[in-house]
Design a protein around this motif. Structure first.
Motif, short mmCIF file in Angstrom:
data_model
loop_
_atom_site.label_atom_id
_atom_site.label_comp_id
_atom_site.label_asym_id
_atom_site.label_seq_id
_atom_site.Cartn_x
_atom_site.Cartn_y
_atom_site.Cartn_z
N UNK A 21 -4.96 -16.71 -14.40
CA UNK A 21 -5.79 -17.71 -13.74
C UNK A 21 -5.70 -19.04 -14.50
N UNK A 22 -5.77 -20.13 -13.76
CA UNK A 22 -5.83 -21.45 -14.36
C UNK A 22 -7.04 -22.18 -13.80
N UNK A 23 -7.25 -23.39 -14.29
CA UNK A 23 -8.33 -24.21 -13.76
C UNK A 23 -7.81 -24.86 -12.48
N UNK A 24 -7.76 -24.09 -11.43
CA UNK A 24 -7.22 -24.57 -10.17
C UNK A 24 -6.84 -23.42 -9.27
N UNK A 25 -6.00 -23.68 -8.31
CA UNK A 25 -5.69 -22.66 -7.31
C UNK A 25 -4.86 -21.52 -7.91
N UNK A 26 -5.05 -20.34 -7.34
CA UNK A 26 -4.18 -19.20 -7.65
C UNK A 26 -2.89 -19.42 -6.86
N UNK A 27 -1.76 -19.19 -7.50
CA UNK A 27 -0.48 -19.52 -6.89
C UNK A 27 -0.17 -18.78 -5.61
N UNK A 28 -0.73 -17.58 -5.43
CA UNK A 28 -0.48 -16.79 -4.24
C UNK A 28 -1.65 -16.94 -3.27
N UNK A 35 -4.31 -16.04 -0.18
CA UNK A 35 -4.91 -14.81 0.30
C UNK A 35 -4.23 -14.37 1.59
N UNK A 36 -4.51 -13.15 2.03
CA UNK A 36 -3.94 -12.69 3.29
C UNK A 36 -4.44 -13.53 4.46
N UNK A 37 -5.57 -14.19 4.29
CA UNK A 37 -6.07 -15.08 5.34
C UNK A 37 -5.23 -16.35 5.43
N UNK A 38 -4.54 -16.69 4.34
CA UNK A 38 -3.72 -17.89 4.32
C UNK A 38 -4.29 -19.01 3.48
N UNK A 39 -5.58 -18.93 3.14
CA UNK A 39 -6.19 -19.95 2.29
C UNK A 39 -6.03 -19.57 0.83
N UNK A 40 -5.90 -20.60 -0.01
CA UNK A 40 -5.79 -20.38 -1.45
C UNK A 40 -7.18 -20.24 -2.06
N UNK A 41 -7.27 -19.43 -3.10
CA UNK A 41 -8.50 -19.30 -3.86
C UNK A 41 -8.39 -20.16 -5.12
N UNK A 42 -9.51 -20.74 -5.52
CA UNK A 42 -9.54 -21.63 -6.67
C UNK A 42 -10.38 -21.00 -7.77
N UNK A 43 -9.84 -20.92 -8.96
CA UNK A 43 -10.58 -20.36 -10.09
C UNK A 43 -10.90 -21.45 -11.10
N UNK A 102 -15.76 -16.77 -15.38
CA UNK A 102 -14.71 -17.28 -14.49
C UNK A 102 -15.27 -17.30 -13.08
N UNK A 103 -15.09 -18.42 -12.40
CA UNK A 103 -15.59 -18.55 -11.04
C UNK A 103 -14.43 -18.52 -10.05
N UNK A 104 -14.75 -18.13 -8.84
CA UNK A 104 -13.80 -18.14 -7.74
C UNK A 104 -14.38 -18.99 -6.63
N UNK A 105 -13.60 -19.97 -6.18
CA UNK A 105 -14.04 -20.91 -5.15
C UNK A 105 -15.35 -21.60 -5.53
N UNK A 106 -15.53 -21.82 -6.81
CA UNK A 106 -16.63 -22.61 -7.39
C UNK A 106 -18.02 -21.99 -7.20
N UNK A 107 -18.13 -20.86 -6.54
CA UNK A 107 -19.44 -20.25 -6.30
C UNK A 107 -19.57 -18.85 -6.87
N UNK A 108 -18.60 -18.01 -6.62
CA UNK A 108 -18.68 -16.63 -7.06
C UNK A 108 -18.23 -16.50 -8.51
N UNK A 109 -18.99 -15.74 -9.30
CA UNK A 109 -18.61 -15.47 -10.69
C UNK A 109 -18.02 -14.07 -10.79
N UNK A 110 -17.02 -13.93 -11.63
CA UNK A 110 -16.42 -12.62 -11.86
C UNK A 110 -17.27 -11.89 -12.90
#
Length: 570
Positions: free
Chosen positions: A121-128, A130-138, A149-157
């Motif tokens: 993970x980086x401070x930005x989009x995941x390179x692959x 999602x199956x929906x077609x949108x990128x996830x941002x960490x 670590x957050x995903x899409x600025x809201x969810x925490x891992x």
């Protein structure tokens, strides 16, 4: 039966043993069919009641069976509390009350078709995507003194890197939401962007940013917006739309694409889907303003726009606010800039395009530009973004390769005499295999340029190469078997230049050479196509180092390229 009973006891015992053996051979045998007893994703969820609600979602959408098959997936699993919070937010009491299409979209957004651990993970989009077609941002966040670590600025891992038989799982505390608003709707919904929304509507760009995508798999069909908040406008002296019109609308018609206010907006809209991770490695950003670009560079952890040195004077740039940028919309991505950026008059500037500086090679993160030696081939499947070639041979008889010599190696051997100690290698550069190899250049500013091709010579089994710029053949060809043995004749560099050659690297090696292939008029500012075409059946390797685009009025000999390194010598 009596006859059987009269048999000797030893014979009767043998007969019973044989009958038992026959029955045993006819019975079903329990054979262990797998050597790996690691649970798959669905099996793991069924064994852990803390995630039963997301498992129910997968069951309802038929993704449970899909996630129980062989694969290399990454799945973000919301806890039961997270799913319940999602249901409460939409006024539902159970997942069965949610439209099936919505559940399917949620399921696809949480699944990536590649195994990715948090170490990637980086401070930005995941390179692959999602199956929906949108990128996830960490990213990283601090909540109540605890970093996570957050995903899409809201969810925490809350738990990560759970290795399973068909992938890896990360547990999150919120359900990820599909970005279903367009860029225009996303901007209008932000109370800090009311003036920016007004300007968009006045210039007609709101309607452009409100159009749904016709092809969600085509990155080029998305748009990227650099928005300015009300506060940024106020700092620049603008608080109303009328003030902006008075300052910029020189034609008094903001809908006219040539009107300065329209250009003010189009300069902040970029073609293609470009997250911060993409902008950070893109030196020039093409905009929707005709022939206008924005320069970008990474300074520590800050992305600066239009920070350049012209005539020895530093022009301060504008930073992108990374904490609130990377906002995904259904048709693009939204960023926030910290200042009022203005269109700058750009003069032709040199572009030094390394043939190895392409997306296909940059993906090789374990090898690209690393100190150690590397040799990695491009397969048929992973080419097509910055480089394409015809007649791709599925049997591997022709390929492109990233060829790098270890840093610090002798510059007189291998590829050490080349800039960066690496080259793009084309093997079997010939008809029916890979006769035409086309590269997308970096952004070149409109103007008149001389084009130089630098390469490492190969003594045998190679020949002449034609060069095309945007499909137009250039007057001179490159002879790949012609080395740079000009030092032995002690020929002055100015004489060499007049003959269409130069010693482009320092220290100089006779293993490399540089050829002037022609002069071109670049009609528009942007990326262009440079094509190499073999003129024979090359059965040996061809090695290409740099394509230089130097303005015609510029010194063609300086700066030089430091051999074995990635620096310039002025």
């Amino acid at each position: 039966m009596k006859r059987v009973l009269r048999l000797p006891s030893l014979l009767r015992l043998t007969l019973v043993f044989l009958i038992a053996l026959v029955f045993q051979n006819c019975s079903e045998q329990k054979i262990k069919e797998t050597t790996d007893e690691t649970m798959n994703i669905t099996e793991y969820l069924r064994a852990n009641p803390d995630y039963s609600m997301f498992l129910e979602l997968l069951d309802l959408t038929n993704y449970a069976s899909f996630m129980n098959t062989y694969g290399t997936y990454t799945v973000f699993i919301p806890t039961n509390d997270a799913v319940q919070e999602y249901l409460n937010s939409i006024g539902a009491t159970s997942l069965s009350q949610v439209p099936l299409a919505d559940l399917q979209n949620i399921a696809k957004l949480h699944i990536l078709d590649q195994r990715i651990n948090t170490t990637s993970f980086t401070d930005g989009k995941i390179g692959t995507p999602s199956l929906y077609g949108q990128y996830l941002v960490t990213g990283a966040a601090n909540k109540n003194g605890v970093s996570s670590v957050t995903v899409n600025k809201e969810a925490s891992i809350v738990a990560s890197n759970i290795e399973l038989g068909n992938g890896v799982m990360h547990i999150i505390d919120k359900v990820l939401r599909v970005a279903d608003k367009t860029l225009a709707q996303t901007i209008e919904a932000d109370p800090n962007l009311t003036l920016f929304t007004e300007v968009l509507k006045t210039t007609g760009w709101y309607d452009v940013l409100n159009k749904p995508l016709t092809n969600t798999t085509d990155i080029d069909s998305y748009l990227t917006v650099l928005a300015q908040t009300n506060e940024v406008f106020a700092e620049a002296g603008f608080t109303t739309l009328e003030q902006l019109k008075n300052r910029y609308s020189h034609l008094n018609n903001p809908l006219d694409l040539k009107d300065s206010l329209n250009l003010f907006v189009s300069y902040r809209i970029l073609p293609r889907l470009q997250y911060l991770a993409d902008i950070a490695i893109t030196p020039s950003l093409v905009t929707k303003a005709p022939l206008e670009v924005i320069s970008a560079k990474l300074s520590k952890d800050t992305i600066l726009l239009n920070e350049d040195v012209f005539n020895g004077v530093l022009e301060k740039g504008v930073a992108i606010d990374r904490t609130i940028s990377d906002v995904t919309a259904s048709n693009g991505v939204l960023h926030f800039v910290g200042g009022n950026i203005a269109i700058k008059k750009r003069l032709p500037a040199p572009v030094y395009f390394e043939f190895t500086d392409i997306t296909e090679f940059r993906r090789l993160t374990a090898f690209w530009k690393k100190p150690a030696a590397a040799y990695e081939k491009l397969t048929v499947d992973n080419a097509g973004i910055d480089v394409t070639w015809d007649g791709k041979a599925s049997d591997g008889s022709a390929y492109l390769a990233y060829n790098k010599q270890a840093d610090g190696s002798s510059i007189t051997s291998g590829v050490g005499g080349c800039w960066g100690a690496d080259v793009c290698e084309i093997y079997r550069f010939r008809d029916a295999n890979a006769q035409n190899v086309a590269f997308k250049t970096p952004v070149i500013i409109k103007g008149r340029y001389k084009i130089w091709i630098s390469y490492r010579a190969n003594g045998t089994k190679v020949g002449n190469v034609k060069v095309f710029f945007n499909g137009i053949e250039l007057p001179r060809q490159v002879n790949l078997s012609e080395g740079g043995n000009t030092d032995t004749a002690n020929t002055p560099e100015t004489v060499l230049e007049s003959q269409g050659y130069k010693r482009y690297a320092t220290p100089w090696s006779s293993r490399v050479n540089c050829r002037l292939v022609g002069v071109v008029d670049v009609p528009t500012t942007g990326r262009h196509t440079l094509t190499l075409q073999s003129q024979g059946s090359f059965t040996n390797q061809s090695w290409f180092d740099i394509a230089e685009f130097r303005p015609v009025e510029m010194n063609q000999l300086l700066p030089k390229f430091v051999a074995g390194k990635s620096t310039l010598q002025y």
